[in-house]
Design a protein around this motif. Structure first.
Motif, PDB file in Angstrom:
ATOM      1  N   LEU A 108       0.826  -1.209   0.000  1.00 24.38           N
ATOM      2  CA  LEU A 108       0.000   0.000   0.000  1.00 24.38           C
ATOM      3  C   LEU A 108       0.860   1.260   0.000  1.00 24.38           C
ATOM      4  O   LEU A 108       0.565   2.234  -0.696  1.00 24.38           O
ATOM      5  N   PHE A 109       1.928   1.251   0.781  1.00 21.43           N
ATOM      6  CA  PHE A 109       2.845   2.393   0.813  1.00 21.43           C
ATOM      7  C   PHE A 109       3.498   2.591  -0.555  1.00 21.43           C
ATOM      8  O   PHE A 109       3.596   3.709  -1.051  1.00 21.43           O
ATOM      9  N   LEU A 111       2.345   1.618  -3.466  1.00 19.98           N
ATOM     10  CA  LEU A 111       1.326   2.067  -4.406  1.00 19.98           C
ATOM     11  C   LEU A 111       1.021   3.543  -4.193  1.00 19.98           C
ATOM     12  O   LEU A 111       0.927   4.317  -5.151  1.00 19.98           O
ATOM     13  N   GLY A 112       0.899   3.946  -2.929  1.00 19.53           N
ATOM     14  CA  GLY A 112       0.637   5.352  -2.620  1.00 19.53           C
ATOM     15  C   GLY A 112       1.781   6.246  -3.050  1.00 19.53           C
ATOM     16  O   GLY A 112       1.567   7.340  -3.588  1.00 19.53           O
ATOM     17  N   ALA A 113       2.999   5.816  -2.820  1.00 23.02           N
ATOM     18  CA  ALA A 113       4.161   6.609  -3.224  1.00 23.02           C
ATOM     19  C   ALA A 113       4.217   6.734  -4.742  1.00 23.02           C
ATOM     20  O   ALA A 113       4.553   7.796  -5.278  1.00 23.02           O
ATOM     21  N   MET A 115       1.616   6.694  -6.748  1.00 22.17           N
ATOM     22  CA  MET A 115       0.533   7.594  -7.170  1.00 22.17           C
ATOM     23  C   MET A 115       0.881   9.050  -6.856  1.00 22.17           C
ATOM     24  O   MET A 115       0.495   9.969  -7.579  1.00 22.17           O
ATOM     25  N   MET A 116       1.570   9.260  -5.747  1.00 23.48           N
ATOM     26  CA  MET A 116       1.949  10.614  -5.355  1.00 23.48           C
ATOM     27  C   MET A 116       2.995  11.179  -6.312  1.00 23.48           C
ATOM     28  O   MET A 116       3.100  12.390  -6.471  1.00 23.48           O
TER      29      MET A 116
END
Length: 125
Positions: A108-109, A111-113, A115-116
């Protein structure tokens, strides 16, 4: 006296599969202890090295108790061996759950990184 002999044979019959796998239990136990010692050589490893060492000791003790219970037919020793095996599997069950949670959080981290980042790279001018 004959009842004790029969009970001892019943114990031997019940734990014979574990008795036959005693070598592998001891091997895994030794490998876990060595793994824990090697883990302790790193800075972060000092915090968690006790877990594989504890699991390895529990497995080695279970193997020893199984050997003793098979030879003597003592049900109390067989019960002790089963408790030690329970401890081993409890340790690894909890560790498996922790590893799954850490893995999911890591994905999740990541994937979030990603996307950011917004795609600023990979040739986007």
């Amino acid at each position: 006296m004959e009842a004790d002999t029969q009970a001892g044979k019943d114990i031997q019959r019940l734990i014979e599969p574990l008795y036959r796998g005693k070598f592998w239990m001891q091997l895994v136990g030794v490998m876990l202890i060595i793994s824990g010692v090697l883990t302790a050589l790193s800075i972060v490893g000092i915090l968690i090295c006790w877990i594989p060492i504890w699991a390895g000791i529990s497995l080695m003790q279970a193997a020893g108790s199984i050997d003793q219970a098979y030879i003597t037919g003592d049900d109390a020793v067989a019960e002790l061996a089963m408790r030690r095996l329970k401890t081993y599997f409890t340790i690894f069950g909890v560790l498996t759950l922790i590893y799954i949670v850490i893995g999911v959080l890591g994905m999740l981290f990541g994937l979030g990184a990603g996307m950011m980042g917004g795609g600023h790279g990979m040739g986007a001018y």
